[in-house]
Design a protein around this motif. Structure first.
Motif, PDB file in Angstrom:
ATOM      1  N   ALA A 160      38.773  24.482  42.521  1.00  0.00           N
ATOM      2  CA  ALA A 160      37.783  24.297  43.583  1.00  0.00           C
ATOM      3  C   ALA A 160      36.463  23.729  43.067  1.00  0.00           C
ATOM      4  N   ALA A 161      36.355  23.449  41.777  1.00  0.00           N
ATOM      5  CA  ALA A 161      35.085  23.028  41.174  1.00  0.00           C
ATOM      6  C   ALA A 161      34.542  21.725  41.743  1.00  0.00           C
ATOM      7  N   ALA A 162      35.389  20.887  42.303  1.00  0.00           N
ATOM      8  CA  ALA A 162      34.927  19.611  42.845  1.00  0.00           C
ATOM      9  C   ALA A 162      34.136  19.780  44.140  1.00  0.00           C
ATOM     10  N   TYR A 163      34.301  20.906  44.830  1.00  0.00           N
ATOM     11  CA  TYR A 163      33.644  21.063  46.132  1.00  0.00           C
ATOM     12  C   TYR A 163      32.974  22.415  46.345  1.00  0.00           C
ATOM     13  N   ALA A 164      32.989  23.285  45.344  1.00  0.00           N
ATOM     14  CA  ALA A 164      32.390  24.615  45.514  1.00  0.00           C
ATOM     15  C   ALA A 164      31.956  25.168  44.164  1.00  0.00           C
ATOM     16  N   ASN A 165      31.060  26.179  44.204  1.00  0.00           N
ATOM     17  CA  ASN A 165      30.709  26.883  42.980  1.00  0.00           C
ATOM     18  C   ASN A 165      31.928  27.643  42.476  1.00  0.00           C
ATOM     19  N   VAL A 166      32.153  27.555  41.187  1.00  0.00           N
ATOM     20  CA  VAL A 166      33.261  28.263  40.561  1.00  0.00           C
ATOM     21  C   VAL A 166      32.675  29.305  39.627  1.00  0.00           C
ATOM     22  N   LEU A 167      32.940  30.563  39.899  1.00  0.00           N
ATOM     23  CA  LEU A 167      32.404  31.646  39.091  1.00  0.00           C
ATOM     24  C   LEU A 167      33.306  31.946  37.904  1.00  0.00           C
ATOM     25  N   THR A 168      32.692  32.210  36.776  1.00  0.00           N
ATOM     26  CA  THR A 168      33.404  32.606  35.572  1.00  0.00           C
ATOM     27  C   THR A 168      33.068  34.065  35.312  1.00  0.00           C
ATOM     28  N   HIS A 169      34.069  34.912  35.298  1.00  0.00           N
ATOM     29  CA  HIS A 169      33.865  36.342  35.085  1.00  0.00           C
ATOM     30  C   HIS A 169      34.422  36.761  33.733  1.00  0.00           C
ATOM     31  N   LEU A 170      34.023  37.938  33.298  1.00  0.00           N
ATOM     32  CA  LEU A 170      34.562  38.508  32.076  1.00  0.00           C
ATOM     33  C   LEU A 170      35.768  39.370  32.428  1.00  0.00           C
ATOM     34  N   TRP A 171      36.787  39.252  31.605  1.00  0.00           N
ATOM     35  CA  TRP A 171      38.037  39.976  31.785  1.00  0.00           C
ATOM     36  C   TRP A 171      38.401  40.680  30.493  1.00  0.00           C
ATOM     37  N   LYS A 172      39.153  41.759  30.603  1.00  0.00           N
ATOM     38  CA  LYS A 172      39.657  42.473  29.430  1.00  0.00           C
ATOM     39  C   LYS A 172      41.176  42.497  29.502  1.00  0.00           C
ATOM     40  N   THR A 173      41.790  42.199  28.388  1.00  0.00           N
ATOM     41  CA  THR A 173      43.235  42.304  28.285  1.00  0.00           C
ATOM     42  C   THR A 173      43.564  43.119  27.042  1.00  0.00           C
ATOM     43  N   VAL A 174      44.662  43.835  27.071  1.00  0.00           N
ATOM     44  CA  VAL A 174      45.052  44.660  25.934  1.00  0.00           C
ATOM     45  C   VAL A 174      46.279  44.060  25.257  1.00  0.00           C
ATOM     46  N   LEU A 175      46.450  44.361  23.974  1.00  0.00           N
ATOM     47  CA  LEU A 175      47.537  43.783  23.195  1.00  0.00           C
ATOM     48  C   LEU A 175      48.914  44.189  23.713  1.00  0.00           C
ATOM     49  N   GLU A 176      48.995  45.354  24.360  1.00  0.00           N
ATOM     50  CA  GLU A 176      50.290  45.804  24.873  1.00  0.00           C
ATOM     51  C   GLU A 176      50.771  44.948  26.042  1.00  0.00           C
ATOM     52  N   GLY A 177      49.877  44.137  26.616  1.00  0.00           N
ATOM     53  CA  GLY A 177      50.253  43.278  27.735  1.00  0.00           C
ATOM     54  C   GLY A 177      49.741  43.820  29.055  1.00  0.00           C
ATOM     55  N   GLY A 178      50.245  43.237  30.121  1.00  0.00           N
ATOM     56  CA  GLY A 178      49.791  43.629  31.453  1.00  0.00           C
ATOM     57  C   GLY A 178      48.752  42.661  31.978  1.00  0.00           C
ATOM     58  N   GLU A 179      48.350  42.877  33.211  1.00  0.00           N
ATOM     59  CA  GLU A 179      47.370  42.005  33.844  1.00  0.00           C
ATOM     60  C   GLU A 179      45.967  42.249  33.289  1.00  0.00           C
ATOM     61  N   PRO A 180      45.185  41.192  33.100  1.00  0.00           N
ATOM     62  CA  PRO A 180      43.798  41.382  32.670  1.00  0.00           C
ATOM     63  C   PRO A 180      43.011  42.169  33.715  1.00  0.00           C
ATOM     64  N   GLU A 181      42.043  42.974  33.248  1.00  0.00           N
ATOM     65  CA  GLU A 181      41.170  43.748  34.124  1.00  0.00           C
ATOM     66  C   GLU A 181      39.818  43.067  34.229  1.00  0.00           C
ATOM     67  N   LEU A 182      39.259  43.031  35.431  1.00  0.00           N
ATOM     68  CA  LEU A 182      37.940  42.452  35.652  1.00  0.00           C
ATOM     69  C   LEU A 182      36.873  43.357  35.038  1.00  0.00           C
ATOM     70  N   VAL A 183      35.992  42.780  34.220  1.00  0.00           N
ATOM     71  CA  VAL A 183      34.888  43.520  33.614  1.00  0.00           C
ATOM     72  C   VAL A 183      33.590  43.228  34.359  1.00  0.00           C
ATOM     73  N   SER A 184      33.398  41.976  34.777  1.00  0.00           N
ATOM     74  CA  SER A 184      32.185  41.591  35.511  1.00  0.00           C
ATOM     75  C   SER A 184      32.593  41.029  36.860  1.00  0.00           C
ATOM     76  N   GLY A 185      31.658  41.035  37.790  1.00  0.00           N
ATOM     77  CA  GLY A 185      31.981  40.517  39.115  1.00  0.00           C
ATOM     78  C   GLY A 185      30.729  40.117  39.844  1.00  0.00           C
ATOM     79  N   GLY A 186      30.849  39.972  41.134  1.00  0.00           N
ATOM     80  CA  GLY A 186      29.701  39.615  41.962  1.00  0.00           C
ATOM     81  C   GLY A 186      29.430  38.122  41.955  1.00  0.00           C
ATOM     82  N   GLY A 187      28.241  37.746  42.385  1.00  0.00           N
ATOM     83  CA  GLY A 187      27.883  36.344  42.540  1.00  0.00           C
ATOM     84  C   GLY A 187      27.281  35.732  41.296  1.00  0.00           C
ATOM     85  N   PHE A 188      27.778  36.112  40.128  1.00  0.00           N
ATOM     86  CA  PHE A 188      27.281  35.599  38.861  1.00  0.00           C
ATOM     87  C   PHE A 188      28.422  34.992  38.067  1.00  0.00           C
ATOM     88  N   SER A 189      28.062  34.066  37.176  1.00  0.00           N
ATOM     89  CA  SER A 189      28.993  33.594  36.159  1.00  0.00           C
ATOM     90  C   SER A 189      28.584  34.218  34.836  1.00  0.00           C
TER      91      SER A 189
END
Length: 128
Positions: A25-54
């Motif tokens: 969506a970067a060509a037509y909207a703000n694209v937010l970059t958030h911090l994520w945490k992932t563990v070595l055992e696998g699984g889905e990354p967890e959101l660490v940061s959020g909101g209207g910030f990059s």
């Protein structure tokens, strides 16, 4: 600006990294970059940061008790924003981390930062 590199968690069992979920969506909207945490055992990354910030350039304090990052406001309708240094206690409470602004009165954008050997001082570069 902020780099999009990852950093090992203090316990060595995971990574914290910056990523976006809607880069297409970067060509037509703000694209937010958030911090994520992932563990070595696998699984889905967890959101660490959020909101209207990059967020980017995550780093941990030497004692592993604080996560630092560079944050930029993205969704307020303005074109330019100063990148700011923020910090949050680590590990975060369930949900996203509570980041505190460390450079509120600094009228320059934070480019890069590093820590003094004592861990009590942060050095940064900024455009003049």
């Amino acid at each position: 600006g902020s780099s999009l590199t990852g950093v090992w968690t203090p316990d060595g069992k995971g990574l914290v990294f910056a990523a976006t979920q809607n880069r297409n969506a970067a060509a037509y909207a703000n694209v937010l970059t958030h911090l994520w945490k992932t563990v070595l055992e696998g699984g889905e990354p967890e959101l660490v940061s959020g909101g209207g910030f990059s967020y980017g350039d995550p780093r941990f304090s030497a004692d592993g008790a604080t996560l630092y990052a560079v944050r930029v406001v993205e969704n307020d309708g303005k074109v330019y924003h100063l990148p700011r240094l923020v910090s949050a206690k680590w590990p975060p409470a369930p949900g996203s981390a509570q980041f505190q602004l460390l450079t509120p009165g600094f009228d320059r954008g934070v480019n890069q930062y590093t820590f003094a050997p004592d861990g009590r001082t942060v050095y940064l570069t900024a455009e003049e």
